[in-house]
Design an enzyme around this catalytic site. Structure first.
Site, PDB file in Angstrom:
ATOM      1  N   ILE A 165      -7.900   8.347  -1.199  1.00 27.52           N
ATOM      2  CA  ILE A 165      -7.593   7.202  -1.040  1.00 27.52           C
ATOM      3  C   ILE A 165      -8.387   6.275   0.178  1.00 27.52           C
ATOM      4  CG2 ILE A 165      -5.266   6.360   0.396  1.00 27.52           C
ATOM      5  CD1 ILE A 165      -5.001   4.244  -1.335  1.00 27.52           C
ATOM      6  N   SER A 166      -9.443   5.422   0.130  1.00 23.30           N
ATOM      7  CA  SER A 166     -10.592   4.323   0.928  1.00 23.30           C
ATOM      8  C   SER A 166      -9.534   3.788   2.070  1.00 23.30           C
ATOM      9  CB  SER A 166     -11.060   3.396  -0.109  1.00 23.30           C
ATOM     10  OG  SER A 166     -11.670   4.704  -0.959  1.00 23.30           O
ATOM     11  N   ALA A 167     -10.197   3.949   2.998  1.00 28.70           N
ATOM     12  CA  ALA A 167     -10.189   3.627   4.037  1.00 28.70           C
ATOM     13  C   ALA A 167      -9.417   1.740   3.875  1.00 28.70           C
ATOM     14  CB  ALA A 167     -10.280   3.612   5.480  1.00 28.70           C
ATOM     15  N   ARG A 218       0.717  -1.527   0.182  1.00 32.31           N
ATOM     16  CA  ARG A 218       0.111  -0.234  -0.326  1.00 32.31           C
ATOM     17  C   ARG A 218       0.573   0.725  -0.255  1.00 32.31           C
ATOM     18  NH1 ARG A 218      -3.866   2.906   3.166  1.00 32.31           N
ATOM     19  NH2 ARG A 218      -5.865   3.296   1.814  1.00 32.31           N
TER      20      ARG A 218
END
Ligand code: SAH
Length: 209
Positions: free
Chosen positions: A62-64, A36
């Site tokens: 950026i999504s959790a 990530r």
């Protein structure tokens, strides 16, 4: 540094498993494989494995991780699938999916983000992802129909071209609602229509045109 990240990643994945967000062994493996830290801005790398949304520039996020986990599980990705993503953002969600399906087509409205996402995906070795700049609510006609469609920005309704470009029996994941609060909807296409199921509240940046 790599060692430090791998320990953080291990802890994050344990948390996602313990919380029931990650369930399927091959999806867990994809989370283990994708780095990530390659998808977050330099000054955010320390937070790459925090389970929270992170800024990626231009007011986008950026999504959790738990949201990526929830959406990926609900999408039920299969090895041979062709997937459309609307909202490439950092490219992280596309990278996770690329490990689980045959091909991912991802559309991003903001050219700088599309470019960064394509670079990060290349660095991460994701050779089965194609990125393009455009309004993803129109789908990607040349490559339709898709087995799965994932929308990672919030839409007031489900864009008709996306339903049209979903295969019969296919699954779509999309946050539907206003700018501040939406509901995650899972749609399954049966006899040309989308049968919808609600999967709880969520917060995504809005889909723009
Ligand atoms: N999936 C991403 C998170 C995306 S955030 C990730 O893993 O990082 C939502 C993204 O949708 C933003 O980058 C935003 O620019 C993009 N977006 C908004 N409206 C869009 C549209 N109509 N078509 C394609 N992308 C759009």
């Amino acid at each position: 540094m790599a060692g430090e990240f791998s320990e953080r990643k291990r802890r994050l994945i344990e948390h996602l498993k313990d919380s029931g967000y990650l369930k399927t062994p091959r999806i867990i493996k994809a989370f283990q494989e994708v780095r990530r830290e390659l998808f977050v801005p330099k000054d955010m790398k320390q937070h790459a494995y925090a389970d929270e949304p992170l800024p990626i520039g231009g007011g986008q996020t950026i999504s959790a991780c738990h949201m990526v986990a929830i959406m990926t599980e609900l999408l039920e990705p299969r090895k041979g699938d062709k997937v459309l993503e609307v909202g490439a953002g950092s490219g992280y969600q596309a990278a996770i999916l690329s490990r689980l399906v045959k091909k991912v087509y991802t559309v991003e409205l903001v050219p700088e983000l599309a470019e960064k996402a394509a670079k990060a995906l290349k660095k991460a070795g994701c050779t089965n992802v194609e990125t393009k700049v455009g309004d993803g609510s129109k789908g990607w006609k040349e490559h339709a129909p898709f087995d799965r469609i994932i929308v990672t920005c919030a839409s007031p309704d489900i864009p008709q071209p996306l339903t049209d470009q979903l295969k019969e029996g296919g699954i779509m994941a999309i946050p539907v609602g206003g700018s501040w609060q939406q509901e995650l909807i899972i749609g399954r296409k049966k006899k040309g229509k989308l049968l919808k199921q609600r999967h709880g509240g969520c917060v995504f940046v809005p889909l723009r045109h």
